[in-house]
Scaffold this motif. Sequence first.
Motif, PDB file in Angstrom:
ATOM      1  N   ALA A 141      29.905  43.777  45.417  1.00  0.00           N
ATOM      2  CA  ALA A 141      30.572  43.699  44.080  1.00  0.00           C
ATOM      3  C   ALA A 141      32.107  43.989  44.734  1.00  0.00           C
ATOM      4  CB  ALA A 141      30.228  45.186  43.067  1.00  0.00           C
ATOM      5  N   LEU A 142      32.279  45.045  45.625  1.00  0.00           N
ATOM      6  CA  LEU A 142      33.613  45.344  46.074  1.00  0.00           C
ATOM      7  C   LEU A 142      34.305  43.965  46.734  1.00  0.00           C
ATOM      8  CD1 LEU A 142      35.903  47.306  46.784  1.00  0.00           C
ATOM      9  CD2 LEU A 142      34.645  47.769  49.096  1.00  0.00           C
ATOM     10  N   ILE A 143      33.392  42.999  47.620  1.00  0.00           N
ATOM     11  CA  ILE A 143      33.900  41.951  48.119  1.00  0.00           C
ATOM     12  C   ILE A 143      34.370  40.920  47.031  1.00  0.00           C
ATOM     13  CG2 ILE A 143      33.217  39.885  49.400  1.00  0.00           C
ATOM     14  CD1 ILE A 143      31.419  41.526  51.035  1.00  0.00           C
ATOM     15  N   GLU A 144      33.437  40.914  45.985  1.00  0.00           N
ATOM     16  CA  GLU A 144      33.913  40.103  44.727  1.00  0.00           C
ATOM     17  C   GLU A 144      35.094  40.510  44.084  1.00  0.00           C
ATOM     18  OE1 GLU A 144      32.092  39.045  40.298  1.00  0.00           O
ATOM     19  OE2 GLU A 144      30.744  39.110  42.128  1.00  0.00           O
ATOM     20  N   SER A 145      35.515  41.724  43.881  1.00  0.00           N
ATOM     21  CA  SER A 145      36.666  42.211  43.507  1.00  0.00           C
ATOM     22  C   SER A 145      37.887  41.893  44.254  1.00  0.00           C
ATOM     23  CB  SER A 145      36.652  43.719  43.023  1.00  0.00           C
ATOM     24  OG  SER A 145      36.485  44.405  44.054  1.00  0.00           O
ATOM     25  N   ILE A 146      37.739  41.962  45.643  1.00  0.00           N
ATOM     26  CA  ILE A 146      38.743  41.491  46.314  1.00  0.00           C
ATOM     27  C   ILE A 146      39.144  40.205  46.470  1.00  0.00           C
ATOM     28  CG2 ILE A 146      39.450  41.496  48.707  1.00  0.00           C
ATOM     29  CD1 ILE A 146      37.565  44.003  49.575  1.00  0.00           C
ATOM     30  N   GLN A 147      38.165  39.344  46.193  1.00  0.00           N
ATOM     31  CA  GLN A 147      38.241  38.004  46.194  1.00  0.00           C
ATOM     32  C   GLN A 147      39.159  37.521  44.872  1.00  0.00           C
ATOM     33  OE1 GLN A 147      34.511  36.175  46.518  1.00  0.00           O
ATOM     34  NE2 GLN A 147      34.731  35.950  48.672  1.00  0.00           N
ATOM     35  N   ASN A 148      38.781  38.367  43.699  1.00  0.00           N
ATOM     36  CA  ASN A 148      39.533  38.158  42.605  1.00  0.00           C
ATOM     37  C   ASN A 148      40.883  38.660  42.642  1.00  0.00           C
ATOM     38  OD1 ASN A 148      37.253  37.332  41.077  1.00  0.00           O
ATOM     39  ND2 ASN A 148      36.498  39.144  40.379  1.00  0.00           N
TER      40      ASN A 148
END
Length: 155
Positions: A141-148
Motif C-alpha cells: 500500500a505504501l509503494i502504491e501511494s508513493i507511485q501515485n
Amino acid sequence: MFELIIAKDWDSIELRLVLWAGIIFFVWTSMAIACVVDLYSGVSTAKAIGQKIHSHGLRDTMQKIKDYAGVMLPFLFVDMIGSLFSFYYLPFIEIVIGIGSIFIEGWSVFENNKRKKSGAGLIPELAKDIVKCAREKDAEALIESIQNIHNIKEK
C-alpha cells in the motif's frame, strides 16, 4: 561636477546631488529588500518541506546585508570621486554591484522555489511509514501511494 562648481551653477549641483542620493538610496534599499525576499522564500520553503525554522536564517540575512554593504561602501567613495568629472554623471559602480546582489538573491529565491516544488518534504513522512510497515500488505500500500505521488508530480 568641477565645471558646475567653477561656473557656480548651484541649481545643477543640487539637482545632481539629489539624483545621486536618490539612485544610491534606491540601490541600497533594493539590495536589502532582495535579501529579505530571500529570507521569506527560505522560510516558506522550509515550512513546505517540513524543516525546522531557526533564527539562523534571520542572522544570515543580516550578515548578507552587512556583507553587501561592505562591498558597496568603498565603491560608493570611488563613485563620489568619479562624480567630480563631467563624464561620470551616475554612480555606475553602485548600480552594477546593486544589480549583481539582486541577481544573486533572485537566484537563491529560484533555488528555494525548486526545492519547494520537489518531493523532499514527503521523505520524512515516507520514512516513518516504511518503518511502520510490519506486514507485506502495508508495504504494498505504501509503494502504491508513493507511485501515485510520483505520477501526480509528473503531471
